[in-house]
Design a protein around this motif. Structure first.
Motif, PDB file in Angstrom:
ATOM      1  N   LEU A  46      -6.886  77.723 107.989  1.00  0.00           N
ATOM      2  CA  LEU A  46      -7.997  78.623 107.696  1.00  0.00           C
ATOM      3  C   LEU A  46      -7.940  78.845 106.194  1.00  0.00           C
ATOM      4  O   LEU A  46      -6.912  79.281 105.666  1.00  0.00           O
ATOM      5  CB  LEU A  46      -7.814  79.921 108.480  1.00  0.00           C
ATOM      6  N   HIS A  47      -9.018  78.510 105.493  1.00  0.00           N
ATOM      7  CA  HIS A  47      -8.916  78.434 104.027  1.00  0.00           C
ATOM      8  C   HIS A  47     -10.176  78.874 103.307  1.00  0.00           C
ATOM      9  O   HIS A  47     -11.249  79.010 103.908  1.00  0.00           O
ATOM     10  CB  HIS A  47      -8.545  77.006 103.617  1.00  0.00           C
ATOM     11  N   SER A  48     -10.033  79.057 101.996  1.00  0.00           N
ATOM     12  CA  SER A  48     -11.166  79.375 101.134  1.00  0.00           C
ATOM     13  C   SER A  48     -12.090  78.157 101.057  1.00  0.00           C
ATOM     14  O   SER A  48     -11.683  77.024 101.334  1.00  0.00           O
ATOM     15  CB  SER A  48     -10.658  79.777  99.739  1.00  0.00           C
ATOM     16  N   LEU A  49     -13.339  78.412 100.672  1.00  0.00           N
ATOM     17  CA  LEU A  49     -14.349  77.344 100.669  1.00  0.00           C
ATOM     18  C   LEU A  49     -14.360  76.503  99.398  1.00  0.00           C
ATOM     19  O   LEU A  49     -15.283  75.714  99.200  1.00  0.00           O
ATOM     20  CB  LEU A  49     -15.740  77.948 100.908  1.00  0.00           C
ATOM     21  N   ASP A  50     -13.345  76.628  98.565  1.00  0.00           N
ATOM     22  CA  ASP A  50     -13.272  75.795  97.369  1.00  0.00           C
ATOM     23  C   ASP A  50     -12.767  74.384  97.691  1.00  0.00           C
ATOM     24  O   ASP A  50     -12.641  73.548  96.807  1.00  0.00           O
ATOM     25  CB  ASP A  50     -12.401  76.440  96.291  1.00  0.00           C
ATOM     26  N   TRP A  51     -12.503  74.136  98.939  1.00  0.00           N
ATOM     27  CA  TRP A  51     -12.096  72.812  99.402  1.00  0.00           C
ATOM     28  C   TRP A  51     -12.837  72.530 100.702  1.00  0.00           C
ATOM     29  O   TRP A  51     -13.006  73.423 101.537  1.00  0.00           O
ATOM     30  CB  TRP A  51     -10.588  72.767  99.659  1.00  0.00           C
ATOM     31  N   GLY A  52     -13.289  71.316 100.860  1.00  0.00           N
ATOM     32  CA  GLY A  52     -13.963  70.929 102.100  1.00  0.00           C
ATOM     33  C   GLY A  52     -13.585  69.509 102.435  1.00  0.00           C
ATOM     34  O   GLY A  52     -13.597  68.638 101.573  1.00  0.00           O
ATOM     35  N   GLY A  53     -13.254  69.266 103.660  1.00  0.00           N
ATOM     36  CA  GLY A  53     -12.851  67.932 104.075  1.00  0.00           C
ATOM     37  C   GLY A  53     -13.508  67.545 105.375  1.00  0.00           C
ATOM     38  O   GLY A  53     -14.420  68.224 105.851  1.00  0.00           O
ATOM     39  N   GLN A  54     -13.008  66.474 105.935  1.00  0.00           N
ATOM     40  CA  GLN A  54     -13.615  65.966 107.156  1.00  0.00           C
ATOM     41  C   GLN A  54     -13.508  66.987 108.278  1.00  0.00           C
ATOM     42  O   GLN A  54     -12.487  67.637 108.453  1.00  0.00           O
ATOM     43  CB  GLN A  54     -12.983  64.632 107.554  1.00  0.00           C
ATOM     44  N   ASP A  55     -14.597  67.166 108.985  1.00  0.00           N
ATOM     45  CA  ASP A  55     -14.654  68.034 110.165  1.00  0.00           C
ATOM     46  C   ASP A  55     -14.336  69.503 109.888  1.00  0.00           C
ATOM     47  O   ASP A  55     -13.902  70.216 110.793  1.00  0.00           O
ATOM     48  CB  ASP A  55     -13.729  67.515 111.270  1.00  0.00           C
ATOM     49  N   MET A  56     -14.544  69.980 108.655  1.00  0.00           N
ATOM     50  CA  MET A  56     -14.320  71.392 108.358  1.00  0.00           C
ATOM     51  C   MET A  56     -15.428  72.214 109.014  1.00  0.00           C
ATOM     52  O   MET A  56     -16.598  71.881 108.937  1.00  0.00           O
ATOM     53  CB  MET A  56     -14.331  71.653 106.858  1.00  0.00           C
TER      54      MET A  56
END
Length: 172
Positions: free
Chosen positions: A71-81
């Motif tokens: 569960l993370h901040s939106l400054d990173w996005g990857g596959q299937d987020m």
């Protein structure tokens, strides 16, 4: 709530990540897995973990305890987020762990094994009984509060002193 009657959820703080007509999925952000760190988890995938060796891994819930979630901040996005209310991301693929191990992952994150899941209508039905309390979500609760303090902090965010709560309701 105190006295929920299910040891899987006693003093749990669940970040509800998905909720629709088919059911709900949440991550318990209030309970660490004793003696297990993110560094050790990364080592299981042959990923470097020197920078994160002491980051705790949380017991995300009783369902699929071997499955990992970040569960993370939106400054990173990857596959299937999966976007969570436009505030956070929930990722369950290896790419987020690889990014964290390489220092290019999200600035803020929580790592958990397992999740809490409810079938169609199950959470709504449980909300009508003693057991769950809905508290406001915030970055401070999620990322700025120690794991062991999140349960009390969730109550405090609603103006409630958790030390005054009883395990049982009265009977008339």
């Amino acid at each position: 709530m105190p006295g929920i009657g299910d040891p899987n959820f006693e003093r749990s703080v669940i970040a509800l990540c998905a909720h629709d007509e088919n059911g709900a999925l949440g991550i318990n952000i209030g309970l660490e897995i004793p003696g297990f760190s993110l560094g050790e988890l990364l080592a299981q995938f042959d990923l470097p973990g020197g920078e994160v060796e002491h980051v705790p891994v949380l017991r995300g819930g009783p369902v699929e305890r071997q499955r990992g979630f970040v569960l993370h901040s939106l400054d990173w996005g990857g596959q299937d987020m999966l976007q969570v209310s436009g505030h956070w991301g929930l990722s369950g693929s290896l790419d987020v762990l690889k990014a964290i191990s390489e220092g290019r992952g999200p600035a803020q994150y929580i790592v958990a094994l397992g999740y809490a899941g409810w079938g169609q209508g199950q959470l709504e039905e449980e909300m009508t009984r003693h057991g769950w309390f809905v508290a406001p979500a915030s970055d401070m609760l999620l990322f700025g509060t120690q794991t062991r303090d999140r349960w009390t902090a969730a109550w405090s965010a609603s103006g409630i002193d958790a030390s005054l709560l009883a395990n049982q309701s009265g009977h008339a």
